[in-house]
Motif scaffolding. Structure first.
Motif, short mmCIF file in Angstrom:
data_model
loop_
_atom_site.label_atom_id
_atom_site.label_comp_id
_atom_site.label_asym_id
_atom_site.label_seq_id
_atom_site.Cartn_x
_atom_site.Cartn_y
_atom_site.Cartn_z
N TRP A 122 52.43 86.02 46.29
CA TRP A 122 51.98 84.67 45.99
C TRP A 122 53.06 83.94 45.18
O TRP A 122 53.87 84.55 44.50
CB TRP A 122 50.65 84.67 45.23
N GLN A 123 53.05 82.64 45.31
CA GLN A 123 54.00 81.83 44.56
C GLN A 123 53.38 80.49 44.20
O GLN A 123 52.56 79.94 44.95
CB GLN A 123 55.29 81.60 45.35
N GLU A 124 53.76 79.99 43.05
CA GLU A 124 53.35 78.65 42.62
C GLU A 124 54.61 77.92 42.19
O GLU A 124 55.38 78.41 41.37
CB GLU A 124 52.36 78.72 41.46
N GLU A 125 54.84 76.75 42.78
CA GLU A 125 56.04 75.99 42.49
C GLU A 125 55.69 74.53 42.24
O GLU A 125 54.87 73.95 42.96
CB GLU A 125 57.04 76.10 43.65
N THR A 126 56.33 73.98 41.25
CA THR A 126 56.14 72.57 40.91
C THR A 126 57.51 71.96 40.68
O THR A 126 58.33 72.52 39.95
CB THR A 126 55.28 72.42 39.63
N LEU A 140 64.15 68.67 40.08
CA LEU A 140 64.01 69.59 38.95
C LEU A 140 62.67 70.29 39.09
O LEU A 140 61.64 69.63 39.28
CB LEU A 140 64.09 68.84 37.63
N GLY A 141 62.67 71.64 39.02
CA GLY A 141 61.41 72.35 39.23
C GLY A 141 61.36 73.71 38.58
O GLY A 141 62.33 74.19 37.98
N LEU A 142 60.21 74.36 38.71
CA LEU A 142 59.98 75.70 38.18
C LEU A 142 59.01 76.43 39.10
O LEU A 142 58.24 75.79 39.85
CB LEU A 142 59.43 75.67 36.76
N SER A 143 59.04 77.76 39.07
CA SER A 143 58.18 78.54 39.96
C SER A 143 57.81 79.87 39.34
O SER A 143 58.53 80.39 38.46
CB SER A 143 58.88 78.78 41.31
N TRP A 144 56.68 80.42 39.80
CA TRP A 144 56.23 81.77 39.46
C TRP A 144 55.93 82.50 40.77
O TRP A 144 55.33 81.92 41.69
CB TRP A 144 54.96 81.73 38.61
#
Length: 648
Positions: A540-544, A561-565
C-alpha cells in the motif's frame, strides 16, 4: 485480413446499447506453418530529416505486425519483414509518421520525414513522475507508446506489444510457455547480481507484478529511461521507470459507448529439429556394431533380428513396426482467443468506465495453457469547482498449466528429442510406452563361449513426452486486486493538491503432482509426489503532492513538492510429500502421503517514507532546466542512516 461490420450478421441478435462497435480481428499466424511458408525478407534503408540529416532512434515497423526496429546513430536500419510487398511505418519524435509500401524492394532510398506540426508537438502532454509535463519542456529521455498501438498485434502481454515501440528498451523472453514472463532491459544491463527490472507505476501506484496486466486496459505507456527523468523515484528507478495510464470513462459531451473486440490466433511449431527416424536409427545402430568389429576388435553380430525380438515392436527381420515423430506427437496446433468488452459513459461532471476481458492462450506443447479473467472499473467526478475525485479498481485472475523448462531432467523439451523413434506412443494395452518396454535378447559375443560376454541393447531411461505432458500437473494460479482512490483540490488556477491511496494485493499459488498409477513415470518418484506453495504480497502507498504550473509570456514553470508512505508485506508457505497409496486426491490432500512431509515458510516486511520535489523551467521553448530531488527513508537502511538524499 481484417473485417469490420457495424451490425451483427443476419440471425444473430447482439444488443449492447445505442452504439455498438463490433470488430473481429484477423487470424494471426504466429509462426511458419510449413516449409513452404513465406520466408522473412531483410529490408535496409536510411531515415533522414527533410534537410538530409540522419535521424537516430527512429522506429521502423512492418504495418499490421509486431516486427519493428530502430535506426542507429547514422539513421540506418535493417528489418526482417514477413511480406516483401508489405508497408513500413516510419516514425520519430518531432516528425510526422510516414507509411512506405515496399513493392518487393529490399534496399530503400533515403526515407525523409517531415517535421511535425510545431504547435502540436510543443503542446503535447506526457506523463512523468507525479504529474504531467509538456513534451517541449522535457530535459530527460522519455519514450511514449499509445495503448492502441500496443494491442495491434493482439498480444497477451502488454510488454510484448511494447516491443520495438520504445527506443533503448529491450524486451525479450527466455521461455515459450503460454503466459510466459518477459524481461525488460532499459538502456543496457544495469547490474550483474541484482535485478535489472524497471519500476512499474500504474495510475500512480507501484505494481509489484506487471506481467499479467490486460493490455486492452492501457491508454498509454511512458518509459523514463535516464537518470534525470527517473530520479523522482529515487533508487528504485535506477533501472528505469515504466509509467502506465489505464483507460477511464468517456470524455466530452454526454454519451455512452459500448465496444467489443475479439481475436483468434493459430500457432504451430516454427520448425522441428532434424532427428533420425526409426529406420535411420536402426541403420546407425547397425553401423555402430560394424565399426566396433572393425576398429575395436569386437565380435558383435550385426543381424538385428537376433537383438530386437519383441514381436509387438519389431518384424521378424528386426525392422521396426513403428516410426514415431515425438516432436509432432508432443505438440499441437494451438488455438488462442481474446475477448474484450468496454462500456464507457460520460455525464455532466462525471465519467465511468467498465472493462471486461477473457483470454485463453494455448501452448504449442500438449496440455499447456494460460487463461486470464480481468475486470476493471474506473469512476471520475468533479462534485465542486474546487474538488475532483477518482476511483480505479482492477481484479485480475490467471491460471494455467506449465511444462518443464528444464532441458536436462525428464521434461518434454528433452524427451521429445531423445526418445527412441521405434517406440509407439501407447502399447496395445493402452499404457504409454517407455524405454523399459523394449524386449531384446542377450546374445553371446563369442558363440563358442555361451557363458561369456553377451551383447544386447539396454537404452537409457527416457520418459515418454506425451505421457509426461498429459499426466504431470504443474498448475499456477494468480489473483490480483489493484486500485487507488484520489482527491484533487484545486486551490487556485495554477495550484492544486492531490492525495492518493493505492493498494496492490497479490496471491500466487502453485500446485504440482506426479502420479504413479497405473505405473510410475520413468525416472520419477516411484510412488507419486505432490507439492503446493502459496505466496501473498500486500503493498500500500499514500502520496500527497502539490503542483504549480504557470506560463507567463515566454516563461513556463512546472514545480511539484510531495511526500509518501509505503509498506510491503510478504508471506510464503510451501509443503510437499510423496509415497501416496493412490492418485485420487492429487495435491489436494497431501496428508495422504506416507513419507515424511517437507514444509517451508518465509516472511518479509519493509516500509518507506519519502519526500520529493521537482522544478522545471523553460524559456521560449528553447532553454530548459530541470532539478529533481528525493529524500528516502527505508526500513532496509541501517539504524544510523535511515534516510538518503538523491539529487539530480
Amino acid at each position: 485480413m481484417e473485417r469490420r461490420t457495424q451490425r451483427p450478421p443476419k440471425g444473430l441478435i447482439f444488443r449492447l446499447g445505442s452504439k455498438i462497435v463490433f470488430s473481429i480481428l484477423s487470424f494471426l499466424i504466429i509462426s511458419q506453418l510449413t516449409a513452404s511458408a513465406q520466408q522473412p525478407v531483410t529490408v535496409t534503408g536510411v531515415v533522414a530529416s527533410s534537410t538530409g540529416d540522419p535521424i537516430p532512434a527512429a522506429t521502423v515497423m512492418e504495418k499490421g505486425t509486431n516486427v519493428a526496429t530502430v535506426s542507429d546513430d547514422q539513421g540506418k536500419f535493417s528489418i526482417a519483414v514477413s511480406n516483401a510487398n508489405g508497408v513500413l511505418v516510419i516514425s520519430s519524435v518531432g516528425y510526422a509518421s510516414r507509411e512506405l509500401p515496399l513493392n518487393g524492394r529490399t534496399a530503400l532510398d533515403t526515407i525523409k520525414l517531415s517535421p511535425a506540426s510545431t504547435e502540436t508537438n510543443l503542446e503535447e502532454v506526457v506523463v512523468v513522475g507525479y504529474g504531467t509535463m509538456r513534451k517541449s519542456d522535457l530535459t530527460g529521455s522519455i519514450s511514449t507508446a499509445k495503448g492502441s498501438d500496443i494491442i495491434k498485434g493482439q498480444s497477451f502481454n502488454a510488454l510484448e506489444g511494447l516491443k520495438g515501440r520504445a527506443a533503448g528498451v529491450n524486451i525479450f523472453s527466455n521461455t515459450g510457455q503460454p503466459g510466459g514472463e518477459m524481461r525488460v532491459i532499459i538502456r543496457g544491463l544495469a547490474t550483474i547480481n541484482a535485478s535489472a527490472n524497471p519500476l512499474y507505476v500504474v495510475d500512480g501506484v507501484v505494481m509489484q507484478n506487471f506481467q499479467f496486466l490486460n493490455p486492452n486496459d492501457i491508454e498509454s505507456i511512458e518509459v523514463l529511461k535516464d537518470a534525470s527523468s527517473a530520479a523522482i523515484y529515487g533508487a528504485r528507478g535506477a533501472n528505469g521507470v515504466v509509467l502506465v495510464t489505464t483507460k477511464r470513462g468517456a470524455t466530452g459531451a454526454k454519451k455512452a459507448q459500448v465496444s467489443y473486440a475479439g481475436s483468434i490466433s493459430v500457432g504451430k511449431m516454427a520448425r522441428y529439429i532434424d532427428v533420425m527416424d526409426a529406420n535411420e536409427w536402426m541403420a546407425t545402430f547397425k553401423q555402430g556394431l560394424e565399426n566396433a568389429n572393425a576398429w575395436q576388435g569386437r565380435n558383435y553380430t550385426t543381424d538385428l533380428s537376433k537383438i530386437f525380438t519383441d514381436p509387438y515392436l519389431f518384424n521378424s527381420d528386426g525392422s521396426p513396426k513403428f516410426n514415431t515423430n515425438w516432436q509432432k506427437e508432443a505438440s499441437r496446433t494451438a488455438v488462442s482467443h481474446n475477448h474484450q468488452l468496454n462500456i464507457q459513459r460520460s455525464m455532466d461532471k462525471a465519467s465511468i468506465g467498465a472493462f471486461l476481458n477473457y483470454t485463453d492462450q494455448q501452448g504449442i506443447l500438449l496440455n499447456s495453457y494460460f487463461k486470464r479473467l480481468n475486470a476493471k472499473l474506473a469512476y471520475d467526478d468533479k462534485p465542486t469547482d474546487w474538488l475532483s475525485t477518482g476511483v480505479n479498481l482492477l481484479v485480475n485472475h490467471t491460471w494455467g498449466n506449465r511444462t518443464s523448462d528444464n532441458p536436462y531432467g525428464q521434461g518434454a523439451l528433452r524427451t521429445m528429442i531423445e526418445q527412441l523413434p521405434f517406440l509407439p506412443v501407447k502399447l496395445a494395452d493402452g499404457t504409454y510406452a517407455q524405454t523399459n518396454n523394449i524386449g531384446t535378447t542377450a546374445i553371446p559375443v563369442n558363440q563358442n563361449n555361451p557363458g561369456g560376454a553377451t551383447q544386447g541393447f539396454q537404452p537409457e531411461g527416457v520418459g515418454n513426452p506425451v505421457e509426461l505432458l498429459n499426466r504431470m500437473e504443474a498448475m499456477q494460479y494468480r489473483t490480483q486486486i489493484f486500485g487507488n482512490a484520489a482527491l484533487t483540490f484545486h486551490l487556485a488556477k495554477d495550484l492544486e493538491l492531490k492525495t492518493q491511496f493505492g493498494v496492490d494485493y497479490q496471491i500466487n499459488r502453485a500446485t504440482n503432482y506426479i502420479p504413479f498409477t497405473p505405473r510410475p513415470l520413468i525416472n520419477q518418484n516411484s510412488e507419486g509426489s505432490a507439492s503446493a506453495s502459496s505466496a501473498s504480497t500486500f503493498y500500500w502507498q499514500e502520496e500527497t503532492y502539490l503542483t504549480y504550473k504557470k506560463r507567463i509570456d515566454r516563461h513556463s514553470i512546472n514545480a511539484m513538492l510531495g511526500l509518501s508512505w509505503q509498506e510491503n508485506l510478504y508471506n510464503y508457505f510451501s509443503s510437499s510429500d510423496s509415497k501416496f497409496v493412490d492418485d485420487y486426491f492429487g495435491f489436494y490432500n497431501m496428508g495422504r502421503g506416507t513419507n515424511r512431509p517437507t514444509v517451508g515458510s518465509d516472511y518479509d516486511k519493509w516500509a518507506m517514507n519519502s519526500y520529493f520535489f521537482r522544478g522545471a523551467y523553460s524559456y521560449d521553448n528553447k532553454y530548459m532546466a530541470t532539478i529533481t530531488g528525493r529524500y528516502d527513508g527505508s526500513s532496509k537502511f541501517g539504524p544510523n542512516s535511515k534516510y538518503g538524499f538523491s539529487p539530480r
